[in-house]
Every structure is written in C-alpha cells, then in structure tokens.
Design a protein around this motif. Structure first.
Motif, mmCIF file in Angstrom:
data_model
loop_
_atom_site.group_PDB
_atom_site.id
_atom_site.type_symbol
_atom_site.label_atom_id
_atom_site.label_comp_id
_atom_site.label_asym_id
_atom_site.label_seq_id
_atom_site.Cartn_x
_atom_site.Cartn_y
_atom_site.Cartn_z
ATOM 1 N N ALA A 38 0.825 -1.209 0.000
ATOM 2 C CA ALA A 38 0.000 0.000 0.000
ATOM 3 C C ALA A 38 0.859 1.258 0.000
ATOM 4 C CB ALA A 38 -0.934 -0.014 1.209
ATOM 5 N N ALA A 39 1.955 1.226 0.754
ATOM 6 C CA ALA A 39 2.819 2.409 0.828
ATOM 7 C C ALA A 39 3.462 2.710 -0.520
ATOM 8 C CB ALA A 39 3.899 2.200 1.889
ATOM 9 N N ALA A 40 3.788 1.671 -1.284
ATOM 10 C CA ALA A 40 4.377 1.876 -2.604
ATOM 11 C C ALA A 40 3.399 2.575 -3.537
ATOM 12 C CB ALA A 40 4.812 0.529 -3.196
ATOM 13 N N ARG A 41 2.118 2.370 -3.322
ATOM 14 C CA ARG A 41 1.097 2.973 -4.178
ATOM 15 C C ARG A 41 0.631 4.342 -3.684
ATOM 16 N NH1 ARG A 41 -3.725 -1.057 -5.512
ATOM 17 N NH2 ARG A 41 -4.358 0.866 -6.565
ATOM 18 N N PHE A 42 0.533 4.500 -2.356
ATOM 19 C CA PHE A 42 -0.130 5.691 -1.817
ATOM 20 C C PHE A 42 0.747 6.563 -0.932
ATOM 21 C CE2 PHE A 42 -3.460 2.367 -2.250
ATOM 22 C CZ PHE A 42 -4.225 2.978 -3.240
ATOM 23 N N GLY A 43 1.913 6.095 -0.547
ATOM 24 C CA GLY A 43 2.701 6.849 0.419
ATOM 25 C C GLY A 43 2.175 6.567 1.809
ATOM 26 N N HIS A 44 1.444 7.507 2.376
ATOM 27 C CA HIS A 44 0.863 7.293 3.697
ATOM 28 C C HIS A 44 -0.217 6.217 3.630
ATOM 29 C CE1 HIS A 44 -2.136 8.271 6.955
ATOM 30 N NE2 HIS A 44 -1.013 8.074 7.631
ATOM 31 N N VAL A 45 -0.166 5.295 4.575
ATOM 32 C CA VAL A 45 -1.168 4.225 4.640
ATOM 33 C C VAL A 45 -2.017 4.449 5.886
ATOM 34 C CG1 VAL A 45 -1.589 1.739 4.693
ATOM 35 C CG2 VAL A 45 0.423 2.645 3.505
ATOM 36 N N SER A 46 -3.231 4.892 5.683
ATOM 37 C CA SER A 46 -4.149 5.119 6.798
ATOM 38 C C SER A 46 -4.877 3.828 7.148
ATOM 39 C CB SER A 46 -5.177 6.188 6.429
ATOM 40 O OG SER A 46 -6.034 5.721 5.405
ATOM 41 N N ALA A 47 -5.519 3.817 8.298
ATOM 42 C CA ALA A 47 -6.359 2.683 8.670
ATOM 43 C C ALA A 47 -7.455 2.483 7.626
ATOM 44 C CB ALA A 47 -6.958 2.904 10.055
ATOM 45 N N GLU A 48 -8.005 3.585 7.096
ATOM 46 C CA GLU A 48 -9.080 3.495 6.115
ATOM 47 C C GLU A 48 -8.647 2.796 4.831
ATOM 48 O OE1 GLU A 48 -12.197 6.705 5.338
ATOM 49 O OE2 GLU A 48 -10.876 6.946 3.584
ATOM 50 N N ARG A 49 -7.357 2.895 4.474
ATOM 51 C CA ARG A 49 -6.884 2.237 3.256
ATOM 52 C C ARG A 49 -7.178 0.743 3.278
ATOM 53 N NH1 ARG A 49 -6.295 5.415 -1.075
ATOM 54 N NH2 ARG A 49 -4.824 7.120 -0.701
ATOM 55 N N LEU A 50 -7.160 0.151 4.485
ATOM 56 C CA LEU A 50 -7.377 -1.288 4.605
ATOM 57 C C LEU A 50 -8.754 -1.614 5.179
ATOM 58 C CD1 LEU A 50 -3.895 -2.419 5.961
ATOM 59 C CD2 LEU A 50 -4.622 -2.063 3.600
ATOM 60 N N LEU A 51 -9.240 -0.780 6.080
ATOM 61 C CA LEU A 51 -10.500 -1.066 6.772
ATOM 62 C C LEU A 51 -11.655 -0.366 6.076
ATOM 63 C CD1 LEU A 51 -9.226 -0.887 10.446
ATOM 64 C CD2 LEU A 51 -9.641 -2.917 9.032
ATOM 65 N N SER A 52 -11.970 -0.869 4.894
ATOM 66 C CA SER A 52 -13.031 -0.307 4.061
ATOM 67 C C SER A 52 -13.291 -1.295 2.934
ATOM 68 C CB SER A 52 -12.596 1.046 3.473
ATOM 69 O OG SER A 52 -11.427 0.909 2.685
ATOM 70 N N GLY A 53 -14.333 -1.020 2.141
ATOM 71 C CA GLY A 53 -14.575 -1.868 0.977
ATOM 72 C C GLY A 53 -13.383 -1.884 0.033
ATOM 73 N N PRO A 54 -12.894 -0.711 -0.393
ATOM 74 C CA PRO A 54 -11.691 -0.697 -1.223
ATOM 75 C C PRO A 54 -10.492 -1.346 -0.521
ATOM 76 C CG PRO A 54 -12.804 1.423 -1.351
ATOM 77 C CD PRO A 54 -13.491 0.639 -0.275
ATOM 78 N N GLY A 55 -10.476 -1.274 0.819
ATOM 79 C CA GLY A 55 -9.382 -1.876 1.566
ATOM 80 C C GLY A 55 -9.350 -3.383 1.449
ATOM 81 N N ASP B 264 -1.001 -12.481 -10.363
ATOM 82 C CA ASP B 264 -1.595 -11.257 -10.900
ATOM 83 C C ASP B 264 -2.342 -10.515 -9.788
ATOM 84 O OD1 ASP B 264 -2.728 -9.266 -12.419
ATOM 85 O OD2 ASP B 264 -4.238 -10.569 -13.344
ATOM 86 N N ASP B 265 -2.015 -9.218 -9.614
ATOM 87 C CA ASP B 265 -2.644 -8.449 -8.551
ATOM 88 C C ASP B 265 -3.753 -7.535 -9.073
ATOM 89 O OD1 ASP B 265 -1.115 -6.592 -9.865
ATOM 90 O OD2 ASP B 265 -0.315 -5.650 -8.050
ATOM 91 N N ALA B 266 -4.378 -7.929 -10.163
ATOM 92 C CA ALA B 266 -5.511 -7.152 -10.673
ATOM 93 C C ALA B 266 -6.593 -7.088 -9.600
ATOM 94 C CB ALA B 266 -6.078 -7.794 -11.942
ATOM 95 N N PRO B 267 -7.204 -5.912 -9.410
ATOM 96 C CA PRO B 267 -8.190 -5.768 -8.325
ATOM 97 C C PRO B 267 -9.435 -6.610 -8.558
ATOM 98 C CG PRO B 267 -8.185 -3.816 -9.734
ATOM 99 C CD PRO B 267 -7.022 -4.653 -10.159
ATOM 100 N N ARG B 268 -9.960 -7.161 -7.480
ATOM 101 C CA ARG B 268 -11.223 -7.886 -7.511
ATOM 102 C C ARG B 268 -12.231 -7.145 -6.630
ATOM 103 N NH1 ARG B 268 -10.404 -13.052 -9.770
ATOM 104 N NH2 ARG B 268 -12.673 -12.992 -9.937
ATOM 105 N N GLU B 269 -13.493 -7.316 -6.942
ATOM 106 C CA GLU B 269 -14.539 -6.650 -6.171
ATOM 107 C C GLU B 269 -14.561 -7.176 -4.733
ATOM 108 O OE1 GLU B 269 -16.726 -4.183 -6.800
ATOM 109 O OE2 GLU B 269 -15.623 -3.862 -8.670
#
Length: 348
Positions: free
Chosen positions: A183-200, A215-220
């Motif tokens: 996550a840090a490689a993609r966003f820099g700061h990694v908040s709790a919300e980055r993981l604790l959410s639907g997108p998380g 393959d790390d293609a996103p899944r729903e």
C-alpha cells in the motif's frame, strides 16, 4: 425562520454515504417512516436525490431537514471524499425551500443514536458488562472508515467529531507488514481506512496476490468476501482474516485512547455481512492484544450494530435538539471541530 413548533412535521432525515443515500420522514417524535435507499451514482447532486425522494414518497412540504454525511464538514462548502457530490449547504437549503438544513458527519449521527439502539439490534462480541457513565467508542468500515464517540455530559452525552479513520495503519506481523509495503508503494501514507473499508478489502487481496507472485488485478470486495466466507478460496479467506485482525487492533487502540469502558460499537456496512465469520475471527484476540493493558481491554464489551438504519435516529435527535427552544447548551451538541456538525449547520 425555524419555528421549533411541535407541529412542524414531517421532518426530512438523511444518511448519505459514498455509495448510497438513505432518506426518511420523521412524522412525529421518534416515528421514522418511508425509508428509501438511493444510489448516489444515479444523481448528479444532493438536491436531485432529495427531490426524487420527496417525489417518490409524495411528501407534503417539508420545512426542516438534517442529513448525516460521510465527509468532513468545515463551513458551507461540502465536497465529498468518496462521492462526486459537491454543494453549498445554504444554496441547497434555498433551492429546496427549506427553513432548516443541518449537516453533520454520518458517524457523529450514528454516535448520537447509540443510547437509543435496542438490545436486540446489538450483538456482543466478548468482554463483560458496560460501565455506566463511561465513554462509548464507535468505529465502522464501509466505503470509508468512520470513527466517533460519545462522552458523558451533564444531562446526556456529547458526541466527538474527528477524522480517526485516517490515523496511520500500524502492521502487527510480517504478513501485515507486506500489505503495508504494498500500500505504501502505491499511496505513500497508509491510513487505517486504506485497509479497513470496501476498497481496503480489495487492496489487501491485491497485496497477497503480489506476495504470492500472482496477478494483482483488483477484484470486487463483494466477490472476495463471498469466496472467503464460503471457503472456496484460501487467499480470500486470508484477506478477511487480515481485515478482522486490523479492525481489532484499531478498535482496541480507540478503546484505550478514549477509556471506552461503556463499550466499543462497530457500525458500517461491511462487518454485518461477515456475521458468522467475524465472531470466530481473530478480531477479539487482536482487540485485547495490548501487552500490559490486555486485562483492561478484556473487560470492555464490543457490540456489532445490526440495525438496518441506525444513524437516522441520531440525525433525528440532532434536528430535534436544534429546533427545541432553550437557553442552555444541549447535552447532544457535537464538537465544533472541522468534522463537527455545528461547523456545517446552515439554517434560516
């Protein structure tokens, strides 16, 4: 001008998230009817959604409205973080012909509803009995991560307003560290919300795919949850385990910070859908895993909110308090910090 008269009914209530907006009419004190859920993507503006709701319900003229919204509030202008709506509160009030339009954060609204929730709409997950006159903590993953609390106040409660979902995520083991690095490689700061959410949920799954060289293609998140709950995919199940672990750590941190011996409440749309798995997950173990303070946390009850529309009760209480004539500050007033409802209130 807001009259505050008891006969000024119905009142329009709203609970607006990043994906869905729930509207209702309060036709008398505590009587909430005509609840509809509308997808925010269907409407260009909040005004459009409200007009459609009123048209669908055939409501007569409404003078007073209050809306909990999944967004920080700081003045008249609102630009939603997880939705395309951007608007002026005062301009919306005028366009809709309202005497009163109040906005407050959606989790502040949910916090105000906590004392009103019936026991049958709460599932206790560990801990003992709540201590009276102690703070209540609230955390809930959905499109984002909401955080709020109630603290005792003479004659009632005071809701705290903040941006607790954006505190930094702290991994607790090598597996979570791998997720953090991804996550840090993609966003820099990694908040709790980055993981604790639907997108998380999707993000955790992508990180595990990369870890395994796939393959790390996103899944729903709905697909990941369904596969994990059914036991059809080991990586999806691991994703849910990490999600529950991280939520346990975040909830425990919140309980320690607030001294929330009155209980920690879990809201939001995700965890109720994990019922059956969540209760048996590592959530409670991680909630209590705080070294010297583990015994302190072991006594604190955690409640999963199972109500269908719990925040509407808090929105109704907030609006009623605003309209009630009085000379002293109300016990349900929220903090005037940038996320607080009073900073975003606009009325004639």
């Amino acid at each position: 001008m807001s009259t505050g008269l008891p006969e000024a009914w119905p009142r329009l209530l709203g609970d607006v998230g990043g994906s869905n907006a729930r509207f209702a009419l309060e036709t008398g004190p505590g009587v909430i009817e005509d609840i509809l859920t509308l997808p925010t993507a269907r409407y260009p503006t909040l005004e459009d959604a409200l007009r459609d709701y009123l048209a669908q319900t055939g409501a007569r003229r409404v003078a007073h409205a209050a809306i909990g919204i999944a967004n920080p509030l700081n003045g008249d202008r609102v630009t939603m973080t997880n939705c395309h709506w951007s608007f002026s509160i005062e301009a919306a009030r005028r366009a809709l012909g309202l005497s009163t339009l109040l906005l407050l954060n959606d989790f502040t609204a949910l916090a105000l509803a906590l004392p009103k929730l019936p026991a049958k709409e709460l599932m206790q997950i560990g801990g003992g009995a709540p201590r009276p006159d102690s703070p209540l903590a609230l955390i809930g993953p959905g499109t984002g991560l909401g955080v709020s609390a109630l603290v005792p106040h003479p004659g009632g409660w005071r809701a705290l307003a903040g941006e607790g979902g954006h505190v930094s995520f702290a991994p607790q083991d090598e597996r979570e560290s791998a997720v953090w690095r991804y996550a840090a490689a993609r966003f820099g700061h990694v908040s709790a919300e980055r993981l604790l959410s639907g997108p998380g949920i999707s993000l955790i799954h992508q990180a595990l795919c990369e870890r395994d060289g796939e393959d790390d293609a996103p899944r729903e998140p709905s697909w990941i949850s369904a596969q994990g709950l059914a036991g059809r995919d080991a990586r999806c199940r691991e994703t849910l385990e990490i999600f529950c672990c991280a939520l346990g750590s975040a909830a425990g941190n919140l309980a320690l910070t607030l001294g929330a011996r009155g209980g920690v409440y879990i809201g939001g749309g995700i965890v109720p859908r994990l019922s059956g798995f969540f209760e048996q997950s590592p959530f409670r173990r991680r909630f209590e895993d705080k070294g010297r303070m583990s015994g302190y946390l072991a006594d604190i009850p955690v409640y999963l909110i199972t109500s269908a529309y719990p925040a509407l009760q808090g929105v109704a209480a907030y609006l009623a308090d605003h309209l009630a004539p009085r000379s002293d500050p109300s016990p349900v007033d929220v903090s005037t910090s940038p996320r607080g409802g009073s900073a975003g209130d606009m009325h004639a």
